[in-house]
Scaffold this active site. Sequence first.
Site, PDB file in Angstrom:
ATOM      1  N   ASP A  16      -0.023  36.011   1.062  1.00  0.00           N
ATOM      2  CA  ASP A  16       1.669  36.135   1.704  1.00  0.00           C
ATOM      3  C   ASP A  16       1.859  34.219   2.969  1.00  0.00           C
ATOM      4  O   ASP A  16       3.050  34.261   2.367  1.00  0.00           O
ATOM      5  CB  ASP A  16       1.680  36.722   2.462  1.00  0.00           C
ATOM      6  CG  ASP A  16       2.014  38.550   1.967  1.00  0.00           C
ATOM      7  OD1 ASP A  16       2.385  37.829   0.824  1.00  0.00           O
ATOM      8  OD2 ASP A  16       1.685  39.373   2.377  1.00  0.00           O
ATOM      9  N   HIS A  30      -7.027  39.890   6.803  1.00  0.00           N
ATOM     10  CA  HIS A  30      -6.966  41.296   5.505  1.00  0.00           C
ATOM     11  C   HIS A  30      -8.001  41.955   6.020  1.00  0.00           C
ATOM     12  O   HIS A  30      -9.534  41.759   6.379  1.00  0.00           O
ATOM     13  CB  HIS A  30      -7.597  40.379   4.253  1.00  0.00           C
ATOM     14  CG  HIS A  30      -6.909  41.459   3.208  1.00  0.00           C
ATOM     15  ND1 HIS A  30      -7.757  42.407   2.664  1.00  0.00           N
ATOM     16  CD2 HIS A  30      -5.235  41.092   2.815  1.00  0.00           C
ATOM     17  CE1 HIS A  30      -7.074  43.105   1.953  1.00  0.00           C
ATOM     18  NE2 HIS A  30      -5.115  42.068   0.919  1.00  0.00           N
TER      19      HIS A  30
HETATM   20  N1  CMC Z   1      -3.254  37.443  13.780  1.00  0.00           N
HETATM   21  C1  CMC Z   1      -3.333  37.432  14.933  1.00  0.00           C
HETATM   22  N2  CMC Z   1      -4.945  38.264  15.583  1.00  0.00           N
HETATM   23  C2  CMC Z   1      -4.855  39.153  14.266  1.00  0.00           C
HETATM   24  C3  CMC Z   1      -3.733  38.813  13.238  1.00  0.00           C
HETATM   25  C4  CMC Z   1      -3.561  38.125  12.788  1.00  0.00           C
HETATM   26  N3  CMC Z   1      -2.755  37.699  11.142  1.00  0.00           N
HETATM   27  N4  CMC Z   1      -4.534  40.040  12.173  1.00  0.00           N
HETATM   28  C5  CMC Z   1      -5.764  40.401  12.436  1.00  0.00           C
HETATM   29  N5  CMC Z   1      -6.613  40.188  14.570  1.00  0.00           N
HETATM   30  C6  CMC Z   1      -6.911  40.729  15.044  1.00  0.00           C
HETATM   31  C7  CMC Z   1      -6.470  41.572  15.584  1.00  0.00           C
HETATM   32  O1  CMC Z   1      -5.827  41.792  16.896  1.00  0.00           O
HETATM   33  C8  CMC Z   1      -7.677  42.752  15.806  1.00  0.00           C
HETATM   34  O2  CMC Z   1      -8.347  41.703  16.982  1.00  0.00           O
HETATM   35  P1  CMC Z   1      -9.050  42.880  18.134  1.00  0.00           P
HETATM   36  O3  CMC Z   1     -10.649  42.596  17.231  1.00  0.00           O
HETATM   37  O4  CMC Z   1      -9.981  41.560  19.390  1.00  0.00           O
HETATM   38  O5  CMC Z   1      -8.493  43.578  19.146  1.00  0.00           O
HETATM   39  C9  CMC Z   1      -9.004  41.871  14.474  1.00  0.00           C
HETATM   40  O6  CMC Z   1      -8.421  40.721  14.594  1.00  0.00           O
HETATM   41  C10 CMC Z   1      -8.744  42.455  13.404  1.00  0.00           C
HETATM   42  O7  CMC Z   1      -7.609  43.343  13.258  1.00  0.00           O
HETATM   43  P2  CMC Z   1      -6.869  44.552  12.895  1.00  0.00           P
HETATM   44  O8  CMC Z   1      -5.266  44.952  12.941  1.00  0.00           O
HETATM   45  O9  CMC Z   1      -7.675  45.470  13.415  1.00  0.00           O
HETATM   46  O10 CMC Z   1      -7.324  44.425  11.157  1.00  0.00           O
HETATM   47  P3  CMC Z   1      -6.267  45.479   9.775  1.00  0.00           P
HETATM   48  O11 CMC Z   1      -7.399  45.654   8.728  1.00  0.00           O
HETATM   49  O12 CMC Z   1      -5.985  46.329  10.361  1.00  0.00           O
HETATM   50  O13 CMC Z   1      -4.958  44.432   9.448  1.00  0.00           O
HETATM   51  C11 CMC Z   1      -3.758  43.233   8.962  1.00  0.00           C
HETATM   52  C12 CMC Z   1      -5.525  43.424   8.620  1.00  0.00           C
HETATM   53  C13 CMC Z   1      -3.047  42.610   6.921  1.00  0.00           C
HETATM   54  C14 CMC Z   1      -2.662  44.297   8.991  1.00  0.00           C
HETATM   55  C15 CMC Z   1      -3.570  42.368  10.121  1.00  0.00           C
HETATM   56  O14 CMC Z   1      -4.699  41.395   9.815  1.00  0.00           O
HETATM   57  C16 CMC Z   1      -2.370  41.365   9.936  1.00  0.00           C
HETATM   58  O15 CMC Z   1      -1.728  41.985  10.744  1.00  0.00           O
HETATM   59  N6  CMC Z   1      -1.964  40.221   9.377  1.00  0.00           N
HETATM   60  C17 CMC Z   1      -0.985  39.333   9.635  1.00  0.00           C
HETATM   61  C18 CMC Z   1       0.432  40.700   8.402  1.00  0.00           C
HETATM   62  C19 CMC Z   1       0.195  39.886   6.993  1.00  0.00           C
HETATM   63  O16 CMC Z   1      -0.456  39.160   7.086  1.00  0.00           O
HETATM   64  N7  CMC Z   1      -0.239  40.637   5.881  1.00  0.00           N
HETATM   65  C20 CMC Z   1      -0.100  40.609   4.731  1.00  0.00           C
HETATM   66  C21 CMC Z   1      -2.392  41.347   4.091  1.00  0.00           C
HETATM   67  S1  CMC Z   1      -1.977  40.896   2.702  1.00  0.00           S
HETATM   68  C22 CMC Z   1      -0.936  40.762   1.590  1.00  0.00           C
HETATM   69  C23 CMC Z   1      -1.016  42.847   1.856  1.00  0.00           C
HETATM   70  O17 CMC Z   1      -1.254  43.405   1.860  1.00  0.00           O
HETATM   71  O18 CMC Z   1       0.349  42.903   1.829  1.00  0.00           O
END
Ligand code: CMC
Length: 430
Positions: A363, A306
């Site tokens: 989720d 998140h």
């Molecule tokens: N699985 C594997 N790696 C992950 C995941 C995941 N679910 N989420 C983040 N990472 C890694 C990402 O690859 C990055 O690694 P590195 O630092 O080595 O490059 C690090 O963790 C930080 O991730 P980010 O993408 O920069 O983080 P963000 O804040 O931009 O994204 C997120 C947040 C929710 C989009 C992301 O965690 C994600 O894609 N999660 C899976 C989708 C999901 O469950 N979404 C629902 C979010 S909660 C409800 C809502 O908001 O609707």
Amino acid sequence: MSDKATLTLDGEQYDLPLVIGSEDEPAIDISSLRARTGYITLDPGYANTGSCQSSITYIDGEKGILRYRGIPIEQFANGPNFIEVVWLLICGHLPTTEEYTDFARDLTLHANLDEGMKSHFDSFPRTAPPMAVLSSMINTLSCFHPELLELEDTEQFRMAAARLISKIRTIAAYAYRHSTGQPYIYPDPHQRYVHNFLHMMFSQPYDQYVCDDLVRDALNLILILHADHEQNCSTSTVRMVASSGANLFTSCSAGVGALWGPLHGGANVAVMNMLEEIHKGNMTPEAYVNLAKDKESGVRLMGFGHRVYKDFDPRAKVLREVAERLFSQPGKKDPLLDIARKLEEIALQDPYFIERKLYPNVDFYSGIILRTIGIPTSMFTVIFAMGRLPGWIAHWWEQRRDANSRISRPRQIYTGNGLTDYVEMPSRKI
Ligand code: CMC
């Protein structure tokens, strides 16, 4: 704590005021930065950018805290119904008995859609994604309720909010009925909000849906837990559209579009697809977690991570308990819950997830609960939208009444061609 930040640029010093929130969250006010220095700030994804000041919802992502109008989310786990929370978010306080009764009556009175809207449903193909139908039909309300496009005062705003909160469940249920080729079921004025929605989804003209209390309470709680989450992607979208002066319906319709994506509300569908993939035997939970750690794979562990929470998402904690309660009932079992538990166990012990502070989010368990109460996967994100609607409405109104609000219009750092001449077509070369 100091009362200003000092920025040194090209040998000059600039004092920038600090803004401190009611929970001591500090911010540097850079609104005069470009005018004074010629510089802008660059913050892709806005992870360090506060777009507004808001009094609706408070999150402390480090401590796993979520509060609506100051009330911790955990206090909603066993008590109120969704409509109380709707009122709390939209009006700023818990409703009195009279306010609640009046609002509930308004919801009942306005549950029906204009008959003219039905032909719109009929013109969508059966295969139309319900989120597309939902977004279109919320926007279509702008055509059928022109009297609610300009909201002059609080009273008018509440009227529009009540109509939208009430009609979204009818739209959602009709979208589902249309996709399955079943006749539309009119709202039942004797049923309360959640029960009425389930009735429109699952009753037949010849067979009334019988609502189980556990099912109703689980869906009620899911709606409450999704009701607001401060400046998330869809809410920011609603506020951005509203900042141009656009009406409530079209702003919320845009919010549905933003919610649809798999990194936001669409994650509940993606979680289910992931669990089913593992269940089919195409992959073990261990192999899936390994794949999610491999950046080349493009796969993520859906329902994990998140932007704000760097500890357990408090909503996921509550939902996990609901799932455990539901599945402790005799005869209730879902192999997907065992797979989810296993994935969680593996990920929470894995250094990749520990170092990046990736925990289950809202989720992760919501889909399993929705599935067990009979909601088809295609409707999961629609349910999220129904839950998030009061948050969108509250933010729309807050944005609209904010005297300091300006049209949302970020800048950019241009990286394209320098000055380039137009070339006639015959002379062009690639
Ligand atoms: N699985 C594997 N790696 C992950 C995941 C995941 N679910 N989420 C983040 N990472 C890694 C990402 O690859 C990055 O690694 P590195 O630092 O080595 O490059 C690090 O963790 C930080 O991730 P980010 O993408 O920069 O983080 P963000 O804040 O931009 O994204 C997120 C947040 C929710 C989009 C992301 O965690 C994600 O894609 N999660 C899976 C989708 C999901 O469950 N979404 C629902 C979010 S909660 C409800 C809502 O908001 O609707």
